[in-house]
Write a protein that holds these residues in place. Structure first.
Motif, PDB file in Angstrom:
ATOM      1  N   ASP A 240       6.586 -27.173  -5.280  1.00  0.00           N
ATOM      2  CA  ASP A 240       7.378 -26.087  -5.874  1.00  0.00           C
ATOM      3  C   ASP A 240       6.629 -24.757  -5.995  1.00  0.00           C
ATOM      4  O   ASP A 240       7.191 -23.782  -6.498  1.00  0.00           O
ATOM      5  N   LYS A 243       8.586 -22.168  -3.768  1.00  0.00           N
ATOM      6  CA  LYS A 243      10.048 -22.229  -3.830  1.00  0.00           C
ATOM      7  C   LYS A 243      10.699 -20.848  -3.784  1.00  0.00           C
ATOM      8  O   LYS A 243      11.881 -20.725  -3.431  1.00  0.00           O
ATOM      9  N   GLN A 291       9.609 -24.643   2.635  1.00  0.00           N
ATOM     10  CA  GLN A 291       8.748 -24.702   1.463  1.00  0.00           C
ATOM     11  C   GLN A 291       7.713 -25.819   1.628  1.00  0.00           C
ATOM     12  O   GLN A 291       6.517 -25.621   1.359  1.00  0.00           O
TER      13      GLN A 291
END
Length: 542
Positions: A240, A243, A291
């Motif tokens: 993440d 992201k 990502q």
């Protein structure tokens, strides 16, 4: 008849003389060990000291905090020509690797190092150094061109330009072609290449420590060069982190580079590559896919940093950390391109795994090279600029950012001065090429605050040309051979404003300098260079 006073006087002189030489010897600092760390395809802001705060590189950050970093340090835009210059101190054509590790039929383009261009290992070995290589070679494929034949007493790694990071097949059909001291070495299936490179380097240092000599270690990592393969735990650490996508991160990296002091506050961000799709135009699934690819890429850099931490620990264990110079740099900017099927068609597993053969694409690479323009393989700043860090406790200034311009050709003169080794005029009966670069010791030691260059710096690779002279930079691309671009890098390192029409006299001056350099370095018109063709003579003139 000699008196008591006579002998007393002679005795005093003798003991004072002996004491002088003993004291001088004791005070003479031993030659430093030298570690040259080269990473592959790392972008300008892909590490913390240059703006990449999204990456975890504490050991590289330590080298920067305790050492000196350059705002402007240049490579040759791509693997083999960079390594040729780094290892010899020559421009790549003069060393025989003007294009790549392929033979295009002329001495300047033979694809391997010539004998007139001495390697760092050959020169330092003559000066009493043990010489070690662990990692990527890429400056000579045939066995008589390997590290052992060019001055390296111990060597481990792969010969060509790229390698898998994991073994997939059995040892008979190895995907990872490694050699240890010229003998085949088979990578265990669960072993990661970056670890193997580090393990062998540290093992060589253990062996060498018994020799009571200084050492030169060339530690040439493959990472973060494709294929995108990483250790699962390292990938998970970046979940993440990316992201928000490449557009916002590119701007953040630019601002962080300014905050770090490696980019001036009045410099702009390079114009966005319009070929790339905006992050907010991607679907959710596309964003997840891209990502994850960046998470893998970051993990590869992270693992190199972990390896540098292991190196620092080893130096401390061997009690050599206080007298070792470490230099860290990259061979070119981050990889560009968006349709590299030549490589991705070999993929047999998901990105990051042993079966991946995916390549870093321009979308994230523009972020990696932020705030500079373009990618690996071009003479724009994003292709030829790299981080440069020098660390040596008590001898290299700590927490210093150097102004002025450095280049690969300066590494040789710098290391030879540090080592107290004279570069020879002849070697094994051959007259050797003189060194065109200059020592960076004055700025590293604090005797000067900026690199002062009297000569221009030059590039030519695959028909792409550039000249850097003071604040001015001239660029000409192979696909636009009649167009010249001129940039004032003191105000526009992003190369957003072409000033060629405003300063035609400067363009002509730089063209003249280039032509002189091309003649001196046997550079020819790339359009005439084709394998198995009848190559004509004549240097490339602007």
């Amino acid at each position: 008849m000699r008196t008591f006073k006579y002998y007393l006087k002679r005795g005093i002189v003798y003991f004072l003389t002996v004491g002088f030489y003993v004291t001088s010897f004791a005070q003479q600092k031993p030659k430093p060990n030298i570690v040259l760390i080269l990473v592959d395809d790392l972008g300008f802001s892909d590490i913390e000291p240059y703006g990449g705060l999204d990456l975890k590189t504490p050991n590289i950050s330590r080298l920067a905090k305790e050492g000196t970093i350059f705002k402007e340090f240049y490579n040759n835009s791509i693997c083999a020509p960079t390594r040729a210059s780094l290892l010899t101190g020559q421009y790549p054509h003069k060393a025989g690797v003007g294009y790549f590790n392929v033979n295009l039929g002329l001495p300047a383009y033979q694809g391997f190092l010539n004998k007139e261009s001495l390697t760092l290992a050959e020169v330092l070995q003559q000066g009493g150094y043990s010489t070690i290589l662990s990692g990527k070679w890429h400056v000579g494929d045939d066995k008589d061109q390997w590290p052992a034949q060019r001055g390296f007493e111990r060597s481990f790694g792969f010969i060509g330009g790229a390698s898998n990071y994991y073994e997939i097949n059995d040892s008979v059909n190895a995907d990872v072609q490694l050699y240890r001291n010229n003998q085949p070495y088979y990578l265990p299936r669960d072993k990661y290449l970056t670890d193997a490179i580090t393990d062998n380097a540290l093992g060589f240092l253990d062996e060498q420590s018994a020799e009571k000599k200084p050492f030169f270690l060339y530690l040439a990592f493959n990472a973060p060069h494709w294929p995108l393969q990483a250790v699962p735990a390292d990938i998970a650490a970046y979940k993440d982190v990316y992201k928000d996508g490449w557009d916002s991160l590119r701007v953040r990296r630019y601002r962080q580079a300014i905050a770090k002091g490696v980019m001036d506050r009045d410099q702009a961000l390079a114009a966005r590559d319009t070929v790339l799709q905006p992050w907010n135009k991607l679907t959710y699934d596309e964003q997840q896919y891209w990502q994850y690819r960046q998470e893998v890429y970051a993990a590869m850099i992270d693992h190199v940093d972990q390896s540098i931490g292991r190196l620092l620990d080893k130096l401390k264990e061997l009690k050599k950390d206080q007298n070792t110079l470490i230099v860290f740099l990259s061979d070119n900017g981050a990889q560009g391109g968006n349709n590299l099927r030549l490589y991705t068609q070999r993929t047999s597993g998901p990105v990051g795994s042993a079966g991946s053969y995916e390549v870093q694409n321009s979308n994230w690479s523009q972020t990696g090279n932020s705030p500079l323009r373009n990618y690996k393989g071009t003479p724009y700043e994003g292709g030829i600029s790299a981080p440069f860090i020098a660390w040596w406790p008590g001898s290299v200034r700590a927490d210093k950012i150097v102004k002025g311009t450095g280049h690969l050709i300066d590494i040789g003169p710098t290391l030879y001065e540090v080592a107290g080794v004279k570069y020879p005029v002849a070697y094994h009966g051959l007259k050797v090429n003189a060194l065109p670069g200059q020592s960076l010791v004055p700025v590293l030691s604090g005797k000067a605050d900026t690199v002062s260059r009297k000569d221009a710096i030059y590039w030519e690779r695959g028909g792409n040309l550039a000249v850097r002279w003071g604040k001015w930079k001239l660029v000409q691309l192979a696909n636009t051979p009649r167009k010249y671009e001129l940039y004032d890098l003191s105000a526009d390192r992003a190369e957003n404003k072409d000033l060629s029409k405003l300063h035609p006299a400067v363009v002509e001056r730089l063209k003249h300098l280039y032509n002189e350099w091309a003649l001196k370095n046997d550079v020819v018109d790339y359009s005439r260079l084709r394998p198995q063709s009848n190559l004509g003579g004549g240097e490339r003139r602007l």
